[in-house]
Motif scaffolding. Structure first.
Motif, PDB file in Angstrom:
ATOM      1  N   PRO A   2      29.549 -27.938  51.060  1.00  0.00           N
ATOM      2  CA  PRO A   2      29.226 -27.509  52.417  1.00  0.00           C
ATOM      3  C   PRO A   2      29.418 -26.012  52.592  1.00  0.00           C
ATOM      4  CG  PRO A   2      30.634 -29.456  52.440  1.00  0.00           C
ATOM      5  CD  PRO A   2      30.617 -28.944  51.038  1.00  0.00           C
ATOM      6  N   SER A   3      28.550 -25.400  53.422  1.00  0.00           N
ATOM      7  CA  SER A   3      28.669 -23.977  53.695  1.00  0.00           C
ATOM      8  C   SER A   3      29.902 -23.711  54.555  1.00  0.00           C
ATOM      9  CB  SER A   3      27.418 -23.482  54.418  1.00  0.00           C
ATOM     10  OG  SER A   3      27.320 -24.101  55.702  1.00  0.00           O
ATOM     11  N   LYS A   7      31.734 -26.099  57.375  1.00  0.00           N
ATOM     12  CA  LYS A   7      33.147 -26.477  57.273  1.00  0.00           C
ATOM     13  C   LYS A   7      33.880 -26.182  58.574  1.00  0.00           C
ATOM     14  CE  LYS A   7      33.712 -25.848  52.253  1.00  0.00           C
ATOM     15  NZ  LYS A   7      34.406 -25.048  51.213  1.00  0.00           N
ATOM     16  N   VAL A   8      33.604 -25.019  59.155  1.00  0.00           N
ATOM     17  CA  VAL A   8      34.237 -24.644  60.421  1.00  0.00           C
ATOM     18  C   VAL A   8      33.819 -25.600  61.533  1.00  0.00           C
ATOM     19  CG1 VAL A   8      34.377 -22.860  62.208  1.00  0.00           C
ATOM     20  CG2 VAL A   8      34.454 -22.215  59.787  1.00  0.00           C
ATOM     21  N   THR A   9      32.516 -25.947  61.563  1.00  0.00           N
ATOM     22  CA  THR A   9      32.001 -26.869  62.587  1.00  0.00           C
ATOM     23  C   THR A   9      32.671 -28.238  62.470  1.00  0.00           C
ATOM     24  OG1 THR A   9      29.850 -25.748  62.612  1.00  0.00           O
ATOM     25  CG2 THR A   9      29.928 -27.986  63.493  1.00  0.00           C
ATOM     26  N   ARG A  10      32.776 -28.748  61.252  1.00  0.00           N
ATOM     27  CA  ARG A  10      33.406 -30.053  61.036  1.00  0.00           C
ATOM     28  C   ARG A  10      34.884 -30.031  61.446  1.00  0.00           C
ATOM     29  NH1 ARG A  10      30.626 -33.556  57.286  1.00  0.00           N
ATOM     30  NH2 ARG A  10      32.641 -34.474  56.777  1.00  0.00           N
ATOM     31  N   ALA A  28      28.227 -32.042  70.705  1.00  0.00           N
ATOM     32  CA  ALA A  28      27.443 -32.329  69.505  1.00  0.00           C
ATOM     33  C   ALA A  28      25.967 -32.512  69.847  1.00  0.00           C
ATOM     34  CB  ALA A  28      27.982 -33.576  68.813  1.00  0.00           C
ATOM     35  N   PHE A  29      25.677 -33.172  70.961  1.00  0.00           N
ATOM     36  CA  PHE A  29      24.273 -33.368  71.338  1.00  0.00           C
ATOM     37  C   PHE A  29      23.613 -32.041  71.677  1.00  0.00           C
ATOM     38  CE2 PHE A  29      20.866 -34.379  74.397  1.00  0.00           C
ATOM     39  CZ  PHE A  29      20.067 -35.117  73.547  1.00  0.00           C
ATOM     40  N   ILE A 201      26.751 -35.307  59.172  1.00  0.00           N
ATOM     41  CA  ILE A 201      26.871 -33.950  58.633  1.00  0.00           C
ATOM     42  C   ILE A 201      27.986 -33.169  59.324  1.00  0.00           C
ATOM     43  CG2 ILE A 201      25.716 -31.703  58.516  1.00  0.00           C
ATOM     44  CD1 ILE A 201      23.117 -33.223  57.959  1.00  0.00           C
ATOM     45  N   VAL A 202      28.066 -33.284  60.652  1.00  0.00           N
ATOM     46  CA  VAL A 202      29.087 -32.526  61.384  1.00  0.00           C
ATOM     47  C   VAL A 202      30.405 -33.288  61.471  1.00  0.00           C
ATOM     48  CG1 VAL A 202      27.365 -31.254  62.716  1.00  0.00           C
ATOM     49  CG2 VAL A 202      28.325 -33.362  63.657  1.00  0.00           C
TER      50      VAL A 202
END
Length: 308
Positions: A2-3, A7-10, A28-29, A201-202
């Motif tokens: 993962p970029s 990674k920060v978003t997750r 998220a939406f 993904i997130v």
């Protein structure tokens, strides 16, 4: 791997979920609907964009008023200047714009047709930074209201999904798209699957995914499971050409396979080797789509074949 931004978003969603899955789902939406930068990425994309912009200089641009904002439609009049020429609509995918489908548009125009290439909201010359299927369907219906009934419509990727939603009257407050023939190129057939893929993904948990689905229902007015092109195809039962590359890395070929056997009016064209983006400018694909939209019976029967 993962970029770093992913990674920060997750990590951010993981922390937010501990506080409020509802807020995490709503955010998220909105992230799901946020459109990317309109600028071409990379030298190859810049080159394709520049050529496409040059091709569309001969088009007149009409701005279509929507519930919120506007959509730009680029009109290429018939080369034959005939009032009886067929009229086709071309709709791009997520992160794309009219310039990237200019080769398809000109190929259809060479058949003597009048062609309209639509910039969906949040893309190209249209307004906004947000897009969902309802907004996209509204733009497609607005194009038909302005230019008159289309004889055929081509939708690439997300644009194909939007075309099916517009034709299937998934959103009752919108007039249905009346085009009698539809060609889908590299298009997702199940937005529920796309939705779940994004959530994975997130890194959303079950509670946040549920909240995300509720938010989608509130804003779009339809359950995610209802945003299904195969169900629409069964309901409208119009001639449908499904074009897909088995090597498409962005929209899995399973989306196209779901249409197999749905109706005797559905044809498939496997454009292997063209991936997800090059497929819209492949000469054999343009030729097949043009023949199909023109109602050529031979081309329709030949739809269940592979090209390379």
């Amino acid at each position: 791997m993962p970029s770093f931004p992913l990674k920060v978003t997750r990590l951010a969603f993981a922390q937010l979920e501990k506080v409020s899955p509802t807020v995490a789902g709503r955010i998220a939406f909105e992230l799901f609907c946020r459109t990317p930068s309109r600028r071409p990425k990379g030298d190859k994309a810049k080159q394709v964009f520049t050529v496409g912009r040059s091709r569309l200089r001969q088009a007149s641009t009409v701005r279509l008023a929507l519930t919120r904002g506007m959509a730009a439609a680029h009109h290429l009049s018939s080369q034959e200047g005939s009032g009886s020429a067929p009229r086709f609509l071309v709709v791009h995918g997520w992160g794309s714009r009219a310039e990237y489908l200019s080769e398809m548009a000109l190929g259809l125009r060479e058949t003597g047709a009048e062609v309209v290439v639509l910039d969906l909201p949040g893309h190209g010359a249209s307004s906004g930074r947000r897009l969902d299927l309802k907004i996209a369907a509204e733009a497609i219906v607005a194009a038909e209201r302005h230019f008159g009934r289309f004889d055929g419509v081509v939708g690439h990727s997300f644009g194909g999904a939007a075309v099916m939603m517009a034709a299937g009257r998934v959103f009752p407050e919108l007039h249905p798209l009346n085009a009698p023939r539809i060609a889908l190129i590299g298009s997702p057939s199940s937005m529920g699957e796309v939705f779940n893929g994004f959530a994975s993904i997130v890194g959303l948990g079950r509670g946040s995914v549920g909240a995300m689905r509720i938010r989608a229902m509130d804003l779009v007015g339809a359950q995610v499971e209802d945003l299904d092109g195969v169900a629409v195809a069964r309901r409208i039962d119009r001639p449908l050409l499904v074009v897909h590359a088995e090597d498409d890395k962005e929209v899995n070929v399973g989306h196209a396979q779901r249409y197999i056997g749905v109706s005797p009016h559905v044809r498939h064209l496997w454009a292997n080797g063209h991936g997800h983006r090059r497929i819209v400018s492949a000469p054999e694909v343009i030729s097949a789509v043009a023949s199909f939209l023109a109602g050529a019976e031979g081309a329709s029967r030949a739809g269940n074949r592979k090209v390379s």
